[in-house]
Scaffold this motif. Structure first.
Motif, PDB file in Angstrom:
ATOM      1  N   ASP A 140       0.720  -1.094  -0.423  1.00  0.00           N
ATOM      2  CA  ASP A 140      -0.155   0.285  -0.045  1.00  0.00           C
ATOM      3  C   ASP A 140       1.174   1.099   0.028  1.00  0.00           C
ATOM      4  O   ASP A 140       0.406   2.538  -1.117  1.00  0.00           O
ATOM      5  N   ILE A 141       1.991   1.206   0.821  1.00  0.00           N
ATOM      6  CA  ILE A 141       2.972   2.906   0.694  1.00  0.00           C
ATOM      7  C   ILE A 141       4.175   2.273   0.725  1.00  0.00           C
ATOM      8  O   ILE A 141       4.331   0.782   1.062  1.00  0.00           O
ATOM      9  N   SER A 142       5.129   2.643  -0.101  1.00  0.00           N
ATOM     10  CA  SER A 142       6.561   2.183   0.002  1.00  0.00           C
ATOM     11  C   SER A 142       7.079   2.965  -0.304  1.00  0.00           C
ATOM     12  O   SER A 142       7.161   4.043  -0.599  1.00  0.00           O
ATOM     13  N   TYR A 143       8.649   3.306   0.564  1.00  0.00           N
ATOM     14  CA  TYR A 143       9.502   4.005   1.407  1.00  0.00           C
ATOM     15  C   TYR A 143      11.017   3.670   0.820  1.00  0.00           C
ATOM     16  O   TYR A 143      11.312   2.128   1.652  1.00  0.00           O
ATOM     17  N   SER A 144      11.677   3.851  -0.497  1.00  0.00           N
ATOM     18  CA  SER A 144      12.874   2.968  -0.776  1.00  0.00           C
ATOM     19  C   SER A 144      14.044   3.870  -0.801  1.00  0.00           C
ATOM     20  O   SER A 144      13.534   5.625  -1.447  1.00  0.00           O
ATOM     21  N   ARG A 145      15.335   3.525  -0.348  1.00  0.00           N
ATOM     22  CA  ARG A 145      16.517   4.837  -0.853  1.00  0.00           C
ATOM     23  C   ARG A 145      17.274   3.930  -1.121  1.00  0.00           C
ATOM     24  O   ARG A 145      17.735   2.761  -1.062  1.00  0.00           O
ATOM     25  N   SER A 146      17.918   4.682  -2.676  1.00  0.00           N
ATOM     26  CA  SER A 146      19.185   4.302  -2.850  1.00  0.00           C
ATOM     27  C   SER A 146      20.198   4.674  -4.001  1.00  0.00           C
ATOM     28  O   SER A 146      19.425   5.765  -4.280  1.00  0.00           O
ATOM     29  N   GLY A 147      21.202   4.324  -4.133  1.00  0.00           N
ATOM     30  CA  GLY A 147      22.237   5.505  -5.178  1.00  0.00           C
ATOM     31  C   GLY A 147      23.123   5.309  -3.769  1.00  0.00           C
ATOM     32  O   GLY A 147      23.340   5.172  -2.966  1.00  0.00           O
TER      33      GLY A 147
ATOM     34  N   ASN B 178      -4.361   9.836  -0.292  1.00  0.00           N
ATOM     35  CA  ASN B 178      -2.865  10.348  -0.319  1.00  0.00           C
ATOM     36  C   ASN B 178      -1.612   9.668  -1.282  1.00  0.00           C
ATOM     37  O   ASN B 178      -0.834   9.288  -1.922  1.00  0.00           O
ATOM     38  N   GLU B 179      -2.793   8.884  -2.565  1.00  0.00           N
ATOM     39  CA  GLU B 179      -2.049   8.173  -3.827  1.00  0.00           C
ATOM     40  C   GLU B 179      -1.248   8.623  -4.395  1.00  0.00           C
ATOM     41  O   GLU B 179      -1.463  10.370  -4.706  1.00  0.00           O
ATOM     42  N   GLY B 180      -0.359   8.676  -4.778  1.00  0.00           N
ATOM     43  CA  GLY B 180       0.794   9.142  -5.643  1.00  0.00           C
ATOM     44  C   GLY B 180       2.069   8.674  -5.525  1.00  0.00           C
ATOM     45  O   GLY B 180       2.756   7.683  -4.522  1.00  0.00           O
TER      46      GLY B 180
END
Length: 145
Positions: free
Chosen positions: A27-34, A109-111
């Protein structure tokens, strides 16, 4: 013999396809990369179930846990209060930067937003408030070895 090998192959294919489901069903994702020394961090929320993974700096973690309804409400409230859908991304190119992406598939808050090209200056406070709530969830629930 061929029949047994065929069944065994089908089971292996089904199991390997199912292992990636956690990364697409959320439903909700949080990601950090690089970054210069690459870091990959994911927090995926589906209902009250959360999958967290981290890889970088010579470390690797994976953990599943439950999130409370209060934490979900706080997250949703923070997304709404900081106008998540109205945050504007800048178009500048950045290299060797750790980019954070947030994807909301459900609710008002979909986006999807990312700071891969930075966030417009008048929205940085809103963006940082949202990032702080995700970081708080990680800090309170993830037990790093």
């Amino acid at each position: 013999m061929n029949r047994i090998l065929g069944i065994l192959f089908a089971v292996i294919v089904l199991v390997s396809c199912n292992s990636q489901k956690v990364y697409s069903d959320f439903d909700i994702s949080y990601s950090r990369s690089g970054g210069y020394a690459p870091v990959y961090e994911n927090l995926l929320i589906k209902g009250n179930n959360v999958h967290y993974s981290f890889e970088g700096q010579g470390k690797k973690y994976k953990q599943d846990f439950k999130i409370s309804n209060e934490d979900l409400k706080k997250l949703d409230h923070t997304l709404s209060q900081n106008n998540f859908r109205r945050i504007q991304e800048d178009r500048k190119k950045l290299y060797d930067n750790i980019a954070t992406s947030i994807n909301v598939k459900k609710g008002p808050n979909e986006g999807s937003k990312t700071d891969a090209s930075m966030i417009m200056p008048n929205f940085t406070t809103n963006w940082n408030n949202i990032l702080n709530v995700f970081q708080e969830i990680i800090n309170n629930n993830v037990k790093k070895q």
